[in-house]
Structures are given as structure tokens and as C-alpha cells.
Scaffold this motif. Sequence first.
Motif, PDB file in Angstrom:
ATOM      1  N   ARG A  15      -8.327  11.222  -2.860  1.00  0.00           N
ATOM      2  CA  ARG A  15      -9.231  10.084  -2.620  1.00  0.00           C
ATOM      3  C   ARG A  15      -9.661   9.442  -3.939  1.00  0.00           C
ATOM      4  NH1 ARG A  15     -11.567  13.715   1.107  1.00  0.00           N
ATOM      5  NH2 ARG A  15     -13.290  14.140  -0.328  1.00  0.00           N
TER       6      ARG A  15
ATOM      7  N   VAL B 218      -7.605   6.100  -1.717  1.00  0.00           N
ATOM      8  CA  VAL B 218      -7.150   5.981  -0.333  1.00  0.00           C
ATOM      9  C   VAL B 218      -7.943   6.968   0.517  1.00  0.00           C
ATOM     10  CG1 VAL B 218      -4.806   5.284  -0.968  1.00  0.00           C
ATOM     11  CG2 VAL B 218      -5.311   7.693  -0.633  1.00  0.00           C
TER      12      VAL B 218
ATOM     13  N   GLN C 174       2.074   9.576   2.631  1.00  0.00           N
ATOM     14  CA  GLN C 174       0.792   9.145   3.183  1.00  0.00           C
ATOM     15  C   GLN C 174       0.015   8.303   2.176  1.00  0.00           C
ATOM     16  OE1 GLN C 174      -0.489   9.496   6.356  1.00  0.00           O
ATOM     17  NE2 GLN C 174       1.627  10.132   6.745  1.00  0.00           N
ATOM     18  N   VAL C 175       0.058   8.687   0.912  1.00  0.00           N
ATOM     19  CA  VAL C 175      -0.639   7.910  -0.117  1.00  0.00           C
ATOM     20  C   VAL C 175      -0.044   6.507  -0.203  1.00  0.00           C
ATOM     21  CG1 VAL C 175      -1.044   7.725  -2.603  1.00  0.00           C
ATOM     22  CG2 VAL C 175      -1.393   9.912  -1.441  1.00  0.00           C
ATOM     23  N   ARG C 176       1.284   6.410  -0.183  1.00  0.00           N
ATOM     24  CA  ARG C 176       1.922   5.090  -0.249  1.00  0.00           C
ATOM     25  C   ARG C 176       1.572   4.260   0.978  1.00  0.00           C
ATOM     26  NH1 ARG C 176       6.215   8.187  -2.514  1.00  0.00           N
ATOM     27  NH2 ARG C 176       7.147   8.458  -0.446  1.00  0.00           N
TER      28      ARG C 176
ATOM     29  N   ARG D 283      -1.056   4.409   2.845  1.00  0.00           N
ATOM     30  CA  ARG D 283      -2.470   4.060   2.931  1.00  0.00           C
ATOM     31  C   ARG D 283      -2.973   3.304   1.706  1.00  0.00           C
ATOM     32  NH1 ARG D 283      -5.042   9.665   5.411  1.00  0.00           N
ATOM     33  NH2 ARG D 283      -3.342  10.100   6.862  1.00  0.00           N
ATOM     34  N   GLY D 284      -2.076   2.927   0.821  1.00  0.00           N
ATOM     35  CA  GLY D 284      -2.485   2.269  -0.415  1.00  0.00           C
ATOM     36  C   GLY D 284      -3.366   1.063  -0.160  1.00  0.00           C
TER      37      GLY D 284
ATOM     38  N   ALA E 137      -6.311   1.010   1.124  1.00  0.00           N
ATOM     39  CA  ALA E 137      -7.218   1.108   2.267  1.00  0.00           C
ATOM     40  C   ALA E 137      -8.480   1.888   1.954  1.00  0.00           C
ATOM     41  CB  ALA E 137      -6.487   1.790   3.437  1.00  0.00           C
ATOM     42  N   GLY E 138      -8.577   2.396   0.723  1.00  0.00           N
ATOM     43  CA  GLY E 138      -9.722   3.238   0.387  1.00  0.00           C
ATOM     44  C   GLY E 138     -10.940   2.450  -0.031  1.00  0.00           C
TER      45      GLY E 138
END
Length: 271
Positions: A20, A25, A44-46, A48-49, A51-52
Motif C-alpha cells: 500500500r 494501491v 494485482q499491483v499493476r 490496481r495502479g 486506485a490507492g
Amino acid sequence: GFLDLGGHSLLAARLAARVREHFAVPFSIADVFRHSTPAALAAQVRTRGGAGTASVPLSPVPRTGPLPLSPAQQRLWFLHRLEGPSPTYNIPLVLSVNGPLDRDALQLALHDLVDRHETLRTVYPPTDSPSGNGPGADGDDTPHQLILPPGHEAARPVLHLAEPGSDLTEAVRHCFDLATEPPLRTVLFSDGPDHHTLLLLLHHIAGDGASTTPLSRDLAAAYTARLAGRAPEFTPLAGQYVDHAARLQLLLGSPAEPTALAEAQLAHWRE
């Protein structure tokens, strides 16, 4: 996979937090278990890029006025007020010392330890409720942290010497009064000049299972330095726990005025 490599819940929490903070993210402990390989985590990191939420850096807060508790500390403070002093949330660290022991050096090392870590010299007195009616009016009082200054008499841990035949189990069941008593107690058991057992008893409001490693490491470093007749040369800490609690308050707000992030998390659990 994470579990194949010996991963557990505490490590999962640390990994999720690092993801995080580093990638900005949304990422939870459950995500670590659902996507447990490095490839799956990276995917998952890619995905959700962007969106944090914006990261709030850890920075020192003024040690004046009421200092907030973290949500974890609030839970433990509430249970302490509900049940009264109890050994339920004690964390014992038991160390064996083989060979001669310099009690004076150990006592100084314990002072060094609590001087370094503010959370070990923190008490949690109640504060009158924001309404001004006080705890006697509506049964509500708001906790805060009170950090005792280095060298304060109440902050200095006393190395208690156990009586011959004393029971370690009973010492572990000491009941902390969090309103007035710092959350670290030390007891030394000796079976002759060359065999000793040191109990470091920590209340959960000041640490968790992962805290015992830096606790024993810093104590060993301080004791080694004091045996040599000098003060320990610790690497300065990036922050103290109260700074983390203040950062959480910025991120989450209060129950009366939660932030958008807190509202989203509450909505998830309500659903």
C-alpha cells in the motif's frame, strides 16, 4: 508461494502495508493470501495502479497536548476499562543468561531501552469527554497517551529480584494498571551465580509478538555497552509509535468525523 515460504498473519500484514505504502494501491491481508505468489501479487499491483489513496508520511508530532491512541490501542484500552487490570494481554519474553550477570549494567541497559522507545514509558490516563461533562456524567471518557520524559522516576524500570522459589508463572500474570503504570515490567530469577532467567513482561498495548525481536536486540546492545562502561550508540529511530497513531488519525479521522477512507472501510464491514 507466500505460505510455502513460511508466511503467517503478521508477515502478511507487513507485506500488505508495504505494498500500500510503496505502490499507493489498495491492498489487504486477504489479498496476500488470495494472490500468494510474487507473480500474482505483481499482477494485482499493476491492475490496481492509481486506485490507492495518497500516502501520509510518518513524521514526528508535537509531544504537547493530548496524544491520540491507535485503533489497536483503543481496543486494548477499552478492554482494560471493561475488565479491570488483567494478565490476559501480557506478552512475556523470557531470556536465559548463562554465566556471571552484572545487575548494575543490566539496570542501566533497561533505562537505555525505555529512553529509546517512548511506548515503553507511556501511560494511558482517561480524559474528560469532549462534551465537558466528564466521565462521571455519561460514563464516557476519552483515552490519550501520556509519554513520560526520559529520566522520569515513574518511567525508570525497576529490575525486580525474585525471591528464592518464586514462580515464573505468577510473575507473568502481573496485572498492569495502564492509567498509571508503564507497560514494561522486569523480573530477574537467579539459580546461583551462573544461571539467571530474565523476564521482560510487555503489555499488548505497547507491542505485539513481533516486538520481542527489537526489544531483546536493543537490550542486548545496551547491556553489552554498559558492561564496557559506556552508553549504547543506537541508530536513531525514524519515528515512534505515537507518530504512527497520529498518522492513522489523519488517515481515518474519528468516529464522529470519519474520513472517506474510513467510511469506505466501515461500509465494507457493514455490508
